[in-house]
Scaffold this motif. Sequence first.
Motif, short mmCIF file in Angstrom:
data_model
loop_
_atom_site.label_atom_id
_atom_site.label_comp_id
_atom_site.label_asym_id
_atom_site.label_seq_id
_atom_site.Cartn_x
_atom_site.Cartn_y
_atom_site.Cartn_z
N MET A 194 16.85 -16.65 -8.66
CA MET A 194 15.68 -16.71 -7.80
C MET A 194 15.70 -15.50 -6.86
SD MET A 194 13.93 -19.52 -8.50
CE MET A 194 13.09 -20.13 -7.04
N TRP A 207 15.32 -26.01 -8.84
CA TRP A 207 16.29 -25.10 -8.24
C TRP A 207 17.25 -25.94 -7.41
CZ3 TRP A 207 18.42 -20.52 -8.31
CH2 TRP A 207 19.01 -19.98 -7.17
N LEU A 239 18.87 -22.30 -11.60
CA LEU A 239 17.84 -23.13 -12.21
C LEU A 239 18.49 -24.14 -13.14
CD1 LEU A 239 15.00 -20.60 -13.21
CD2 LEU A 239 14.85 -22.43 -11.50
N TRP A 264 12.76 -29.58 -4.41
CA TRP A 264 13.36 -28.55 -5.26
C TRP A 264 12.71 -28.50 -6.65
CZ3 TRP A 264 16.83 -25.49 -2.85
CH2 TRP A 264 17.44 -25.98 -1.70
N TRP A 301 6.68 -26.67 -7.86
CA TRP A 301 6.46 -25.22 -7.97
C TRP A 301 5.03 -24.86 -7.62
CZ3 TRP A 301 10.79 -22.38 -9.13
CH2 TRP A 301 11.88 -23.09 -9.64
#
Length: 378
Positions: free
Chosen positions: A1, A80, A85, A97, A100
């Motif tokens: 990330m 995440w 990931l 987490w 998205w």
Amino acid sequence: MSKNWKGWEVWRFIECGDGHVYISSWTHHKKFLCSNESGDVMTTENRRGPWEKWNVELAPQGGTDGVVIKSTVHDRYLRWNGNALITSKTYEDNAHWTTWHIESAHKQTYFISSSSHDKRIGAKKNGVFTTSNRKGWEQWELKFNRNNGLVTIFSKAHGVYLGSNPEGQLSVRANDGNWGMWKIETSPHGGMFIVSVVHGKALACNADGSLYTIDGQRGSWETWILEPVMPPTMTEEQIKAQRKSLIIGGSIAVASIVLAPFAVMGAVTALGFEAGGIASGSIAAGMMSAEAIASGGGIAAGGTVAVLQSVGAAGLGVAGTAASMGAGAAVGGSAVGIALACSGSKGSTESLSSSKKRMNAVDMNRPFCAWRSWLQQR
């Protein structure tokens, strides 16, 4: 990330049938996101296996606004964990987490180019001009209002908005105001018209490069092409070549930064065409990168414009456009072929009405960067 917003952080979502997608790196285009049954996530050059298929859906109600990305075969959520990931079996325990936000890579930033002349609109602190350049002063952010379909045109370099007066003169202003409100209309000349909402006059550029707005004219001089400004990127091969050049020649070579041939789905989304079929296909045809135009993509038979206009003519809407961009334009498939590929496998006995229903269901949740509008459909 990464906190960067550059080429390595850009991903392509490629339709692979039945609403599933492959997710590939834009820069490292041979690499596809993949997961296994244990929850490990990696990239692979195998794009045909079931482990590379994903579904994109709205996050469950009651959780964080956004989308979830699920492994099709393992039914696990991409998330995440603070270090890497992974995929997890449940959403609720890891909502923060596992949710998205999918955004347009170009952030709605464009070069606005005349379709008839090799001219871009540029901004100064106190006015506008035309130029053959594609640099910072020629970059404009289009801010779309989904409630009324109107748009403001904002110079990122100078922090001013493009406006016009009743006499047809252009200016820049510190605030958007009524004189800075525009609407986008489809042009039959391979692009779009940009029309002042208050004055009803179309933005135009003549052969001398002069800018003005005019009433009653809707020709090629009033037709514009939006060229998405994609983030800079370099492949590993380019980095290695640059390092080699540095060692051998003693100086850093200029990197060849190649833009995507087209990156239009974010703009189609923002323009609000949704499943507009012919509208989305025709408008999308007017949004091409500098690379595509320089290589003749704007006029070449079977090129980007031809593909996108055939999508519009077939009435496939944004899902069909996404499919053509992800597959047809790359492998030479026709709009009709893409429709069949999206609606079922070759030789399928599924009825046309059933296929159409599933295509419509896909249309409802496309493009992915329009996920905020999906919330209104709940």
